[in-house]
Write an enzyme that holds these catalytic residues in place. Structure first.
Site, PDB file in Angstrom:
ATOM      1  CG  ASP A  79      -0.234  -0.054   2.528  1.00  0.00           C
ATOM      2  OD1 ASP A  79       0.774  -0.787   2.615  1.00  0.00           O
ATOM      3  OD2 ASP A  79      -0.676   0.600   3.488  1.00  0.00           O
ATOM      4  CD  GLU A 146       4.089   0.444   6.819  1.00  0.00           C
ATOM      5  OE1 GLU A 146       4.961   0.769   7.636  1.00  0.00           O
ATOM      6  OE2 GLU A 146       3.578   1.269   6.019  1.00  0.00           O
TER       7      GLU A 146
END
Length: 484
Positions: A79, A146
């Site tokens: 991400d 994350e």
């Protein structure tokens, strides 16, 4: 979209990074990018699997003659932080990132670039497909989400990984070997209320604070940059106290791990006091520009007449909110004594936003010490609880404690000196990494984190320094050859 970055070296790494820029991948929007990585692994004929939360693991067998080398886990997160300025039209759930070459850098037009951690992901992909490399067995772990909550790392189950060494590719300064990081926790405060009517004779203004740099609330919290929420509420306290200003709505900041760059407030004021409000805004702009002239040269603070809102925040809630935000600790709280120049504890007043009947303030507390993390969370809780807010502390994650006996660190430090003619800097960073969490599901891992130079992550100014990417990749390959 221009593909000019695909001409850079190492070419396959940059080609994969370009492919990632074309896939929307903000946190919590992982389906497209996980499918992309799974399809990639399967296309190479490598063992590819996905766990219950969505992490992807691609395993590559050892090259000939390296079968006895310990299994190495390579790890990056999929991400990216979706940040843009308020005047930019970009939908991070649909639109690709427009990356381009600017001298010795790669940037994105008006948005975050996603080099954090897309360069790490692209390096792992290039390595997996190259059949001419020397390495032991590799487990390439691509984690999800994350940036908010570290969901992927927390979701790892015991036994999913079998390696004994892990190389995390999420550090953002060439020449740094990271061997520890801070933990963190979210502190969320909320005020509920019934909206009230606007006093008769009031007019409305939109107060805007824009042009701040923002940045990573861990790695850049020590740089003295302004927090848009703190500046806005310091102004609001004076405006409410001295000029009968009333607050209708507030919209400051966005993501918990990004220093807020913008804040907007809709206020009302008696018609006869409007010039006083404009003068106060101009006065505060002069103060802020002077206070932050070294770090915030593009700061703009302005008032513009706007349509009268239908309702206001009740006066007692308005005052309590303002006092709590002004009292809220923000920025560096303490420094590490064992690693000079490294922040130990900090807070980021990430966002303050209102909606009908509700105002929410979100903060991220970080510390290398679990006890100090608990202390600062308690202090933030007290500031808002005393103001009458409901406060919740969640999404706590542990720090990563340094391993002074790391053999991997010793090997990598020696290789760095050999390859580049200068010593590597062994560091503990204040930013949050997934390493400590992954250790929870896979105890005993020997972990080192490193990467190329990525500046201004978590802001639209993010860029990666081009020549550091090639050196980072060559260093990664050399490390894998020597982890025997």
């Amino acid at each position: 979209m221009s593909k000019e970055i695909t001409s850079l070296k190492p070419q396959r790494l940059w080609e994969h990074f370009y492919e990632l820029t074309q896939i929307p991948r903000p946190t919590a929007q992982m389906s497209q990018v996980t499918k992309f990585v799974c399809d990639f692994g399967k296309s190479l004929g490598l063992d590819t699997k996905q766990d219950k939360v969505g992490n992807v693991l691609i395993t590559k067998p050892a090259s000939a003659g390296m079968e006895s080398t310990p299994t190495v886990i390579l790890q990056s997160h999929l991400d990216m932080v979706p940040q843009k300025n308020s005047d930019v039209k970009h939908d991070f759930t649909k639109d690709p990132i427009d990356a381009y070459i600017d001298g010795d850098k790669v940037k994105a037009r008006s948005t975050t670039l996603g080099a954090d951690n897309g360069i790490g992901v692209a390096a792992m992909m290039a390595l997996l497909e190259d059949k001419g490399l020397k390495h032991g067995k590799i487990e390439a772990l691509f984690t999800i989400d994350e940036e908010v909550g570290m969901t992927g790392a927390f979701g790892l189950e015991p036994g999913f990984l079998t390696g004994s060494i892990m190389l995390n590719l999420d550090t953002e300064e060439e020449g740094e070997l990271c061997v520890g990081c801070a933990g963190g926790a979210d502190v969320n405060a909320s005020f509920q209320y019934k909206d009230v009517e606007v006093p008769e004779g009031d007019v409305a203004y939109k107060i805007s604070l824009i042009g701040l740099k923002g940045g990573h609330s861990g790695g850049e919290i020590h740089l003295g940059r302004a927090n848009a929420n703190k500046l806005m509420f310091q102004f609001l306290k004076d405006a409410v106290r001295d000029y009968e200003v009333r607050l209708s709505s507030i919209d400051g900041g966005s993501l918990r791990n990004a220093i807020p760059r913008e804040a907007f407030a809709i206020v009302t004021i008696p018609q006869e006091d409007t010039q006083d409000l404009i003068d106060l805004v101009n006065e505060y702009e002069d103060i802020y520009k002077e206070e932050y002239k070294a770090t915030e040269p593009n700061l703009i603070f302005k008032a513009e007449k706007t349509e009268l809102p239908e309702t206001l925040i009740p006066e007692e809630i308005q005052d309590s909110l303002i006092n709590a935000v002004v009292a809220c600790q923000n920025g560096v709280i303490s420094m590490l004594t064992s690693f000079e120049g490294i922040v130990e504890t900090s807070t980021n007043l990430a966002s303050v936003k209102s909606s009908p009947g509700l105002v929410e303030a979100k903060m991220l507390a970080r510390s290398s010490s679990e006890t100090r993390k608990d202390e600062i969370c308690s202090a933030l809780e007290s500031a808002f609880a005393l103001a009458g807010a409901k406060v919740e502390i969640d999404a706590s994650y542990p720090g990563w404690q340094p391993n002074a006996k790391s053999k991997t660190m010793d090997i990598m430090a020696h290789l760095f000196q050999e390859m580049f003619g200068r010593p590597a800097e062994v560091k503990v960073v204040h930013a949050g990494l997934e390493c400590g969490i992954i250790l929870g599901s896979t105890p005993g891992l020997d972990i080192v984190s490193f990467g190329p130079t990525i500046m201004c992550p978590h802001s639209p100014d993010e860029y990666v320094v081009i020549d550091t990417v090639e050196r980072f990749y060559n260093y990664l390959l050399k490390t894998l050859e020597n982890l025997k």
